[in-house]
Scaffold this motif. Structure first.
Motif, PDB file in Angstrom:
ATOM      1  N   GLU A 143      21.944  18.176   7.630  1.00 48.54           N
ATOM      2  CA  GLU A 143      22.507  17.014   6.935  1.00 48.54           C
ATOM      3  C   GLU A 143      23.489  17.433   5.837  1.00 48.54           C
ATOM      4  O   GLU A 143      24.542  16.824   5.659  1.00 48.54           O
ATOM      5  CB  GLU A 143      21.397  16.140   6.334  1.00 48.54           C
ATOM      6  N   THR A 144      23.135  18.478   5.117  1.00 45.15           N
ATOM      7  CA  THR A 144      24.029  18.985   4.073  1.00 45.15           C
ATOM      8  C   THR A 144      25.327  19.500   4.682  1.00 45.15           C
ATOM      9  O   THR A 144      26.414  19.266   4.133  1.00 45.15           O
ATOM     10  CB  THR A 144      23.339  20.107   3.274  1.00 45.15           C
ATOM     11  N   ARG A 186      26.727  18.402   7.398  1.00 44.85           N
ATOM     12  CA  ARG A 186      27.520  17.225   7.792  1.00 44.85           C
ATOM     13  C   ARG A 186      28.228  16.617   6.588  1.00 44.85           C
ATOM     14  O   ARG A 186      29.386  16.196   6.686  1.00 44.85           O
ATOM     15  CB  ARG A 186      26.620  16.190   8.454  1.00 44.85           C
ATOM     16  N   GLU A 187      27.533  16.559   5.464  1.00 45.38           N
ATOM     17  CA  GLU A 187      28.146  16.014   4.268  1.00 45.38           C
ATOM     18  C   GLU A 187      29.303  16.897   3.780  1.00 45.38           C
ATOM     19  O   GLU A 187      30.360  16.400   3.402  1.00 45.38           O
ATOM     20  CB  GLU A 187      27.108  15.877   3.145  1.00 45.38           C
ATOM     21  N   ASP A 222      33.393  15.923   3.668  1.00 48.24           N
ATOM     22  CA  ASP A 222      34.212  15.990   2.457  1.00 48.24           C
ATOM     23  C   ASP A 222      35.481  16.797   2.669  1.00 48.24           C
ATOM     24  O   ASP A 222      36.465  16.605   1.966  1.00 48.24           O
ATOM     25  CB  ASP A 222      33.404  16.606   1.298  1.00 48.24           C
TER      26      ASP A 222
END
Length: 123
Positions: free
Chosen positions: A114-115, A117-118, A122
């Motif tokens: 998930e990190t 993907r974030e 960005d």
């Protein structure tokens, strides 16, 4: 009924347990290393299934002597050959996956899906 399944076909039960655990780890975990471990468990379950289905009760090696008779059972070596090949391919894929994970960690500093993907969103 259930007792006879566990005593006579225990390899199939073990196959199902390993398959479900491996699939659960792949789906539920967000850590990339844990996903590779889950894939390896899944792969091991498939190997166990191939070897279990290749078992012949009372079978012997497929080297047929001259004095053999027609009703004698022989075990096919093909499933074992396929599993050996799959083990080699699996080790190579695991090595490549771990090398990619090391590069991802060097680049982004995390192994959490998930990190990642974030961070990628960005960019």
């Amino acid at each position: 009924m259930i007792e006879s399944l566990f005593t006579s076909r225990y390899t199939y039960v073990l196959f199902a347990i390993l398959l479900v655990i491996g699939l659960y780890i792949v789906v539920a975990s967000s850590n990339l290393v844990k996903k590779v471990i889950g894939l390896n468990l899944f792969q091991t379950a498939i190997f166990l299934f191939f070897i279990s289905t290749a078992y012949v009760e009372g079978g012997s090696s497929p080297i047929i002597p001259k004095e053999a008779f027609a009703g004698q059972g022989y075990a096919s070596p093909l499933p074992q050959v396929i599993v050996l090949t799959a083990i080699v391919v699996g080790i190579a894929l695991t090595a490549v996956a771990l090398a990619l994970i090391v590069r991802i960690y060097d680049e982004y500093g995390t192994l959490d899906e998930e990190t990642l993907r974030e961070v990628r969103a960005d960019d």
